[in-house]
Design a protein around this motif. Structure first.
Motif, PDB file in Angstrom:
ATOM      1  N   GLY A  32      16.224  27.902  70.574  1.00  0.00           N
ATOM      2  CA  GLY A  32      15.293  26.817  70.325  1.00  0.00           C
ATOM      3  C   GLY A  32      13.859  27.216  70.587  1.00  0.00           C
ATOM      4  O   GLY A  32      13.591  28.125  71.388  1.00  0.00           O
ATOM      5  N   PHE A  82      16.874  24.719  66.915  1.00  0.00           N
ATOM      6  CA  PHE A  82      16.051  23.571  67.285  1.00  0.00           C
ATOM      7  C   PHE A  82      14.592  23.970  67.274  1.00  0.00           C
ATOM      8  O   PHE A  82      14.169  24.871  68.005  1.00  0.00           O
ATOM      9  CB  PHE A  82      16.453  23.085  68.689  1.00  0.00           C
ATOM     10  N   THR A 120      18.471  11.336  70.821  1.00  0.00           N
ATOM     11  CA  THR A 120      19.631  12.188  71.065  1.00  0.00           C
ATOM     12  C   THR A 120      19.626  13.336  70.066  1.00  0.00           C
ATOM     13  O   THR A 120      19.097  13.197  68.953  1.00  0.00           O
ATOM     14  CB  THR A 120      20.946  11.400  70.927  1.00  0.00           C
ATOM     15  N   PRO A 121      20.205  14.478  70.423  1.00  0.00           N
ATOM     16  CA  PRO A 121      20.208  15.620  69.495  1.00  0.00           C
ATOM     17  C   PRO A 121      21.136  15.402  68.318  1.00  0.00           C
ATOM     18  O   PRO A 121      22.146  14.701  68.420  1.00  0.00           O
ATOM     19  CB  PRO A 121      20.681  16.778  70.371  1.00  0.00           C
ATOM     20  N   SER A 122      20.773  15.997  67.207  1.00  0.00           N
ATOM     21  CA  SER A 122      21.596  15.945  66.009  1.00  0.00           C
ATOM     22  C   SER A 122      22.786  16.892  66.147  1.00  0.00           C
ATOM     23  O   SER A 122      22.763  17.845  66.929  1.00  0.00           O
ATOM     24  CB  SER A 122      20.755  16.353  64.799  1.00  0.00           C
ATOM     25  N   GLU A 135      18.132  21.233  63.790  1.00  0.00           N
ATOM     26  CA  GLU A 135      17.091  20.238  63.532  1.00  0.00           C
ATOM     27  C   GLU A 135      15.698  20.822  63.691  1.00  0.00           C
ATOM     28  O   GLU A 135      15.465  21.731  64.490  1.00  0.00           O
ATOM     29  CB  GLU A 135      17.278  19.008  64.425  1.00  0.00           C
ATOM     30  N   LEU A 151      15.454  17.310  75.212  1.00  0.00           N
ATOM     31  CA  LEU A 151      16.310  17.169  74.037  1.00  0.00           C
ATOM     32  C   LEU A 151      16.877  18.518  73.619  1.00  0.00           C
ATOM     33  O   LEU A 151      18.073  18.630  73.286  1.00  0.00           O
ATOM     34  CB  LEU A 151      15.501  16.562  72.892  1.00  0.00           C
ATOM     35  N   ALA A 152      16.045  19.546  73.654  1.00  0.00           N
ATOM     36  CA  ALA A 152      16.504  20.893  73.320  1.00  0.00           C
ATOM     37  C   ALA A 152      17.585  21.362  74.289  1.00  0.00           C
ATOM     38  O   ALA A 152      18.606  21.939  73.878  1.00  0.00           O
ATOM     39  CB  ALA A 152      15.328  21.865  73.327  1.00  0.00           C
ATOM     40  N   GLU A 191      19.622  19.529  76.045  1.00  0.00           N
ATOM     41  CA  GLU A 191      20.844  18.760  75.793  1.00  0.00           C
ATOM     42  C   GLU A 191      21.602  19.328  74.600  1.00  0.00           C
ATOM     43  O   GLU A 191      22.836  19.455  74.630  1.00  0.00           O
ATOM     44  CB  GLU A 191      20.491  17.292  75.558  1.00  0.00           C
ATOM     45  N   LYS A 192      20.862  19.686  73.560  1.00  0.00           N
ATOM     46  CA  LYS A 192      21.500  20.203  72.356  1.00  0.00           C
ATOM     47  C   LYS A 192      22.060  21.612  72.565  1.00  0.00           C
ATOM     48  O   LYS A 192      23.234  21.885  72.289  1.00  0.00           O
ATOM     49  CB  LYS A 192      20.492  20.222  71.208  1.00  0.00           C
TER      50      LYS A 192
END
Length: 369
Positions: free
Chosen positions: A134, A173, A210-212, A216, A242-243, A245-246
């Protein structure tokens, strides 16, 4: 007597074990491998405060209003020598390529060596090995530092050429600015369509909560993101969360680069208020990453800078030694060494004084299987 000999043997044994835990193999002053005794990280988060020298870091002590700066949570601190291959004082492009590709190169180079030959980046290498990756920045994602992690061009000013690398970059990301280089191009192409064709979800209005499930790309400004004073808010810490989490959903591991881009811009402008606001936003982001890493237990956090900007100092206000007056000596960069903070598995490798490209080699050695 036997007891004393046993105790001596135990102490010697402990000394050998302790020493082996931080040993590295070195070839031509470059870390090539880490002792098997070193606990290696599963994930690495590299946070770059663009233009952030020691005085900038020190500003957090004096201007942070709610508790201690997150910089003070680190137990390992080193110093990095930042000169490029072409100049004693580096620019951000060469200064980031040392982190992304491990080579000292000329000022202006993006992911290429001093002969303009493309060098594989850590993002490209780890993506091929199954890691998630990311990139988050408060500049455009085509700006010198983020660009150096996924593109290969001979000049940092080739923003549209840099953008063309994004669809096939393998980066999972992206978050930052730079929308116009995708959809308002001189060649008439709309590279957002290319991103979608490559399986990316594209967000241009706001940061998702929330992450896709898919890769993304989040582009919230035409060029660089707004200043903190212009209402950017918590974009950097929230995009970083967010990164994390993903990317942390990948059992293999992940690499994340986060840049506090506009610390540098405040330095160039000789605007202390601008610089300090951006520095404190970066410190808040560091706190989010350290909190994640503490809970996760398998993440190495590295915080450093590509160079110092502005010749920034925390001077006295005349003869008043109880009042600080931030001052600048240049509108450009300086050649001063910059700090390297590290916390987590493998952090001990970042002690000492070393060339800036050593950071790449230390990271690669720690992630080598």
């Amino acid at each position: 007597m036997n007891f004393k000999l046993s105790l001596l043997a135990l102490l010697l044994s402990f000394s050998v074990i302790t020493t082996s835990c931080i040993s590295v193999k070195v070839s031509d002053n470059t870390v090539s491998a880490v002792s098997s005794e070193v606990r290696k990280p599963k994930n690495i988060v590299l946070l770059i405060g663009d233009g952030m020298g020691l005085s900038q870091v020190s500003a957090a002590i004096y201007y942070k209003k709610d508790g201690k700066p997150n910089f003070e949570r680190f137990n390992t601190i080193g110093l990095s020598k930042t000169s490029s291959s072409s100049d004693l004082v580096t620019d951000s492009a060469a200064g980031a390529t040392v982190f992304s590709a491990g080579v000292k190169t000329y000022n202006g180079a993006i992911g290429v060596d001093k002969d303009t030959i493309a060098v594989p980046t850590i993002v490209e290498q780890l993506s091929k090995e199954g890691y998630s990756t990311g990139i988050v920045a408060t500049s455009s994602i085509q700006h010198a530092t983020p660009a150096s992690f996924y593109a290969h061009v001979k000049s940092r000013r080739f923003y549209e050429d840099i953008t063309a690398f994004a669809p096939n970059s393998g980066v999972n990301f992206f978050a930052g600015g730079g929308l116009k280089f995708f959809n308002d191009r001189k060649d008439g192409e709309n590279l957002l369509d290319d991103m979608k064709a490559k399986g990316y979800d594209v967000f241009t209005d706001k940061l998702p909560k929330t992450p896709s499930r898919n890769n993304e790309i989040i582009l919230l400004a035409e060029d660089g993101m707004p200043k903190m004073s212009e209402g950017r808010g918590d974009f950097l810490p929230n995009a970083t969360k967010l990164a994390l989490e993903k990317l942390s959903k990948n059992e293999k591991g992940f690499f994340l680069m986060v840049e506090g881009s506009q610390i540098d811009w405040g330095g160039h402008a000789n605007d202390a208020d601008y610089l300090i606001e951006e520095l404190l936003d970066f410190d808040k982001t560091i706190g989010e990453v350290l909190d994640f890493a503490k809970k996760d237990g398998e993440t190495l956090v590295i915080v450093t800078a590509d160079h110092e900007t502005g010749g920034f100092t925390l001077a006295t206000d005349g003869k008043n030694y109880n009042k600080i007056k931030p001052t600048f000596s240049t509108t450009g960069h300086s050649g001063t060494m910059v700090p390297v903070f590290a916390e987590g598995p493998g952090a001990s490798l970042f002690n000492g004084i070393y060339e800036s490209n050593e950071i790449y080699h230390k990271m690669k050695a720690l992630l080598a299987k």
